[in-house]
Motif scaffolding. Sequence first.
Motif, PDB file in Angstrom:
ATOM      1  N   GLY A  38      15.798  43.589  27.719  1.00 49.94           N
ATOM      2  CA  GLY A  38      16.710  43.756  26.600  1.00 49.94           C
ATOM      3  C   GLY A  38      17.423  42.455  26.332  1.00 49.94           C
ATOM      4  N   PRO A  39      17.905  42.261  25.121  1.00 53.53           N
ATOM      5  CA  PRO A  39      18.619  41.027  24.798  1.00 53.53           C
ATOM      6  C   PRO A  39      19.967  40.961  25.501  1.00 53.53           C
ATOM      7  N   SER A  40      20.578  39.787  25.502  1.00 56.03           N
ATOM      8  CA  SER A  40      21.923  39.632  26.060  1.00 56.03           C
ATOM      9  C   SER A  40      22.874  40.589  25.363  1.00 56.03           C
ATOM     10  N   GLY A  41      23.731  41.232  26.147  1.00 56.58           N
ATOM     11  CA  GLY A  41      24.679  42.180  25.583  1.00 56.58           C
ATOM     12  C   GLY A  41      24.117  43.562  25.354  1.00 56.58           C
ATOM     13  N   SER A  42      22.891  43.803  25.800  1.00 56.39           N
ATOM     14  CA  SER A  42      22.260  45.106  25.555  1.00 56.39           C
ATOM     15  C   SER A  42      22.738  46.185  26.513  1.00 56.39           C
ATOM     16  N   GLY A  43      23.334  45.781  27.648  1.00 56.42           N
ATOM     17  CA  GLY A  43      23.774  46.751  28.640  1.00 56.42           C
ATOM     18  C   GLY A  43      22.981  46.712  29.931  1.00 56.42           C
ATOM     19  N   LYS A  44      22.040  45.743  30.057  1.00 58.99           N
ATOM     20  CA  LYS A  44      21.196  45.663  31.254  1.00 58.99           C
ATOM     21  C   LYS A  44      22.028  45.501  32.528  1.00 58.99           C
ATOM     22  N   SER A  45      22.955  44.547  32.510  1.00 59.28           N
ATOM     23  CA  SER A  45      23.748  44.275  33.717  1.00 59.28           C
ATOM     24  C   SER A  45      24.613  45.473  34.083  1.00 59.28           C
ATOM     25  N   THR A  46      25.195  46.103  33.082  1.00 61.24           N
ATOM     26  CA  THR A  46      26.003  47.297  33.335  1.00 61.24           C
ATOM     27  C   THR A  46      25.149  48.392  33.954  1.00 61.24           C
ATOM     28  N   LEU A  47      23.931  48.556  33.446  1.00 67.89           N
ATOM     29  CA  LEU A  47      23.036  49.596  33.958  1.00 67.89           C
ATOM     30  C   LEU A  47      22.662  49.342  35.414  1.00 67.89           C
ATOM     31  N   ILE A  48      22.312  48.106  35.765  1.00 70.99           N
ATOM     32  CA  ILE A  48      21.892  47.861  37.157  1.00 70.99           C
ATOM     33  C   ILE A  48      23.084  47.880  38.112  1.00 70.99           C
ATOM     34  N   ASN A  49      24.266  47.518  37.629  1.00 70.16           N
ATOM     35  CA  ASN A  49      25.458  47.654  38.478  1.00 70.16           C
ATOM     36  C   ASN A  49      25.719  49.118  38.806  1.00 70.16           C
ATOM     37  N   LEU A  50      25.466  49.963  37.847  1.00 68.64           N
ATOM     38  CA  LEU A  50      25.633  51.397  38.062  1.00 68.64           C
ATOM     39  C   LEU A  50      24.560  51.920  39.022  1.00 68.64           C
ATOM     40  N   ILE A  51      23.295  51.532  38.784  1.00 72.71           N
ATOM     41  CA  ILE A  51      22.204  51.978  39.657  1.00 72.71           C
ATOM     42  C   ILE A  51      22.415  51.481  41.081  1.00 72.71           C
ATOM     43  N   GLY A  52      22.964  50.272  41.227  1.00 74.58           N
ATOM     44  CA  GLY A  52      23.159  49.669  42.541  1.00 74.58           C
ATOM     45  C   GLY A  52      24.449  50.048  43.230  1.00 74.58           C
ATOM     46  N   PHE A  53      25.129  51.075  42.737  1.00 74.28           N
ATOM     47  CA  PHE A  53      26.353  51.622  43.346  1.00 74.28           C
ATOM     48  C   PHE A  53      27.518  50.623  43.335  1.00 74.28           C
ATOM     49  N   ILE A  54      27.480  49.669  42.427  1.00 75.76           N
ATOM     50  CA  ILE A  54      28.590  48.729  42.296  1.00 75.76           C
ATOM     51  C   ILE A  54      29.648  49.296  41.361  1.00 75.76           C
ATOM     52  N   ASP A  55      29.206  49.967  40.316  1.00 77.63           N
ATOM     53  CA  ASP A  55      30.111  50.527  39.299  1.00 77.63           C
ATOM     54  C   ASP A  55      30.031  52.051  39.350  1.00 77.63           C
ATOM     55  N   GLN A  56      31.173  52.692  39.625  1.00 73.73           N
ATOM     56  CA  GLN A  56      31.205  54.154  39.692  1.00 73.73           C
ATOM     57  C   GLN A  56      32.040  54.779  38.573  1.00 73.73           C
ATOM     58  N   LYS A  57      32.509  53.952  37.655  1.00 77.71           N
ATOM     59  CA  LYS A  57      33.366  54.465  36.587  1.00 77.71           C
ATOM     60  C   LYS A  57      32.527  54.685  35.330  1.00 77.71           C
ATOM     61  N   LEU A  77      30.533  54.138  49.664  1.00 73.95           N
ATOM     62  CA  LEU A  77      29.634  53.488  48.719  1.00 73.95           C
ATOM     63  C   LEU A  77      29.134  52.149  49.255  1.00 73.95           C
ATOM     64  N   SER A  78      30.005  51.394  49.917  1.00 68.08           N
ATOM     65  CA  SER A  78      29.590  50.111  50.497  1.00 68.08           C
ATOM     66  C   SER A  78      28.514  50.324  51.548  1.00 68.08           C
ATOM     67  N   ALA A  79      28.694  51.360  52.379  1.00 67.17           N
ATOM     68  CA  ALA A  79      27.704  51.654  53.419  1.00 67.17           C
ATOM     69  C   ALA A  79      26.369  52.054  52.798  1.00 67.17           C
ATOM     70  N   ILE A  80      26.409  52.917  51.785  1.00 68.06           N
ATOM     71  CA  ILE A  80      25.179  53.351  51.121  1.00 68.06           C
ATOM     72  C   ILE A  80      24.503  52.172  50.425  1.00 68.06           C
ATOM     73  N   ARG A  81      25.300  51.335  49.780  1.00 68.60           N
ATOM     74  CA  ARG A  81      24.748  50.167  49.087  1.00 68.60           C
ATOM     75  C   ARG A  81      24.053  49.236  50.079  1.00 68.60           C
ATOM     76  N   ASN A  82      24.686  48.985  51.227  1.00 68.96           N
ATOM     77  CA  ASN A  82      24.105  48.073  52.206  1.00 68.96           C
ATOM     78  C   ASN A  82      22.828  48.636  52.810  1.00 68.96           C
ATOM     79  N   GLN A  83      22.782  49.956  52.977  1.00 69.92           N
ATOM     80  CA  GLN A  83      21.625  50.587  53.608  1.00 69.92           C
ATOM     81  C   GLN A  83      20.504  50.907  52.625  1.00 69.92           C
ATOM     82  N   SER A  84      20.845  51.051  51.348  1.00 69.23           N
ATOM     83  CA  SER A  84      19.863  51.580  50.394  1.00 69.23           C
ATOM     84  C   SER A  84      19.382  50.585  49.362  1.00 69.23           C
ATOM     85  N   VAL A  85      20.134  49.515  49.103  1.00 75.10           N
ATOM     86  CA  VAL A  85      19.804  48.601  48.011  1.00 75.10           C
ATOM     87  C   VAL A  85      19.690  47.173  48.521  1.00 75.10           C
TER      88      VAL A  85
END
Length: 227
Positions: A38-57, A77-85
């Motif tokens: 997707g182009p810049s500003g499309s939401g890619k980074s927001t989506l992967i932050n969510l998938i990677g348990f960085i963003d929960q809001k 979440l930190s434990a799951i992120r370290n073990q799963s991603v």
Amino acid sequence: MIRLKHINKYYKVDEENLHVLKDVNLHIKKGEFVAIMGPSGSGKSTLINLIGFIDQKFEGSYLFEGGSLLGSDDNKLSAIRNQSVGFVFQNFSLIENNTVYENVELPLLYDGYDFGRTHEQVNNILGKVGLSDKLDKHPKQLSGGQQQRVAIARAMVNEPKFIIADEPTGALDSVTSNEIMNLFRELNQQESVTIILVTHNPEMVDYCSRLIEIKDGKIIQDRELVK
């Protein structure tokens, strides 16, 4: 393995709510090699932050291996992120003062391993990425492609459920980029590593088995790639 249902994400800027992800529905199965474009500003980074348990809001539901993590505290979440991603970034994000061995060992130490238990695992994964002879080198002594191989080894060392590779070839020349993508494909095909690749480069998509395109916060295309 990953299922997003009716995800909406907003950012508050001054008095305005920016609608960044708009009713995103997505599933990723174990063993897939998925490209997100997707182009810049499309939401890619927001989506992967969510998938990677960085963003929960966010609004909607995220089911990981059938369970919801909504309401989990930061420690869980930190434990799951370290073990799963495992994360691989464009700029490698290696610690310059640490050796190759120490960079790759770090996720295991975060996961509670003592130094005596890490040796076999670190050496094994560095062998898989072709860096068995670089254990005592520091990042500045390596080429860009070698540094990215270290980053991939670090992402894989604790056997995560999936890897997020965010523009992993963006700082590399075309020959080295193809070497890195061949390594990802080998890991996916031979070891069933689930990989989510974020890229602007259509040539990198050829290595993947599925393409998800996002624009203005919406998934506009989701298709299997014919090989």
